[in-house]
Design a protein around this motif. Sequence first.
Motif, PDB file in Angstrom:
ATOM      1  N   ASP A  21      -7.301  -9.344   2.928  1.00  0.00           N
ATOM      2  CA  ASP A  21      -8.396  -9.100   1.993  1.00  0.00           C
ATOM      3  C   ASP A  21      -8.183  -7.785   1.245  1.00  0.00           C
ATOM      4  N   LYS A  22      -7.727  -6.758   1.987  1.00  0.00           N
ATOM      5  CA  LYS A  22      -7.494  -5.461   1.354  1.00  0.00           C
ATOM      6  C   LYS A  22      -6.366  -5.547   0.341  1.00  0.00           C
ATOM      7  N   ARG A  23      -5.283  -6.233   0.735  1.00  0.00           N
ATOM      8  CA  ARG A  23      -4.139  -6.349  -0.165  1.00  0.00           C
ATOM      9  C   ARG A  23      -4.475  -7.218  -1.364  1.00  0.00           C
ATOM     10  N   LEU A  24      -5.337  -8.225  -1.173  1.00  0.00           N
ATOM     11  CA  LEU A  24      -5.741  -9.055  -2.306  1.00  0.00           C
ATOM     12  C   LEU A  24      -6.478  -8.200  -3.327  1.00  0.00           C
ATOM     13  N   ASP A  25      -7.297  -7.275  -2.854  1.00  0.00           N
ATOM     14  CA  ASP A  25      -7.973  -6.351  -3.755  1.00  0.00           C
ATOM     15  C   ASP A  25      -6.956  -5.534  -4.546  1.00  0.00           C
ATOM     16  N   ASP A  26      -5.894  -5.083  -3.856  1.00  0.00           N
ATOM     17  CA  ASP A  26      -4.852  -4.301  -4.532  1.00  0.00           C
ATOM     18  C   ASP A  26      -4.135  -5.141  -5.583  1.00  0.00           C
ATOM     19  N   PRO A  38       0.797  -1.232   0.000  1.00  0.00           N
ATOM     20  CA  PRO A  38       0.000   0.000   0.000  1.00  0.00           C
ATOM     21  C   PRO A  38       0.827   1.279   0.000  1.00  0.00           C
ATOM     22  N   SER A  39       2.115   1.217   0.307  1.00  0.00           N
ATOM     23  CA  SER A  39       2.945   2.422   0.290  1.00  0.00           C
ATOM     24  C   SER A  39       3.291   2.864  -1.130  1.00  0.00           C
TER      25      SER A  39
END
Length: 428
Positions: free
Chosen positions: A186-191, A125-126
């Motif tokens: 889950d959030k990173r999988l979306d990314d 995310p960075s």
Amino acid sequence: MPAETATAEAITTAWRAESARLVGALTRMTRDVELAEDLAQDALLAALEQWPTTGVPDNPAAWLMMTAKRRGIDHFRRADNLRRKTEELGHARTGGEGEQMSDLDAQVDHIEDDVLRLIFLSCHPSLTPESRAALTLRLVGGLTTLEIARGFLATESAMGQRISRAKKTLSEAAAGFELPTGADRDKRLDDVMAVIYLIFNEGYAAAAGEDWMRPDLVTEGMRLARMLAALAPDEPEALGLQALLEIQGSRISARLDEHGAPVLLEAQDRTRWDQLLIGRGLAALQRAELLAARGRPVGKYFLQASIAAQHARAKRAEATDWRQIAILYDVLAEAAPGPIVEVNRAVAHGRAFGAGAGLRVLDDLDANALGDSPLMPSVRGDLLERAGLHAEAAEAFTEAAARTRNEGERTVLQRRGEENLARASSSD
């Protein structure tokens, strides 16, 4: 085929197949993504130097891994950290060059987890979405900086700087190589899925340049989606992404005519669609449907794949079930609202219920929702053409042509604008 050419092709094939696993394993061992890539590149250079003479080893992956580990040990020896770092490298064997590579299978361990970790690391995310895409293509896709630069219409030096900055950002952020868990996963999988989708879409309908498509990015996007689905087989959205890209990718050869001009979906020769890719996509969608039936949540990729499947199952454009597609777009608009979904929903409603219905959906959307994108005026032009309002359609197509930065798309839009203008003139 000359022996040198066959060897060169074998090296290219091995590198493309194994680079992500190699860099992933080395990153886990060294905890340094830049060093891991350097060691992997050193192994590739060694293969280029040695394989033409010694021949392609029986196990290219093990050969590359062992060579990279040896280079890593040499690096840490020079840094006076041999004992500690050798342990992190898994007590790699350091035998002579005559050591049998066929005995090294055990050296390549945790392969699948390493690749998944590497994908998640590339999408930290960075990083900005653009940097995530470039780093994913570099580390996971194994593409050269020049290949990535060509795909995104950047200079090699600019792309090299972007990738270097991304690696530096990861280092400064002390990005861990462990897989995220829970909500963070889950959030990173979306990314991760968003980056793969971005890569594919940039190849499928290039935002700028002379070429309407960049097949290398399409192929890489499908490969990454396939890899992610294999690494996360219990995620319906990952399977949905694979299904979507495989089905859309099946149309590549039909999207240009014999003169290289773009061909829109409804005018494509469907016998030219790749049935193998369609079969893979429908199989992935079926697995996702089974998971959904067991209570696993689905989202925008699953729904888009379901829409793409409707097109794939129609042998002729006239047989397309536009009413079902319109229903699916209504669901997608609830699950993942946004202006692009609304524009595509307008297309579906226009086909299913008449041009007026599509125009009403479009009229409910803010005219500036997509900025200077050509998508909205091009869809409006299509709907106006279907409604028989040719003068207004010509104006909309002309506006869309002025907005696009892609030469292939501009050619199509200008032609449709001219055709509608001619029809409007003949009816006066």
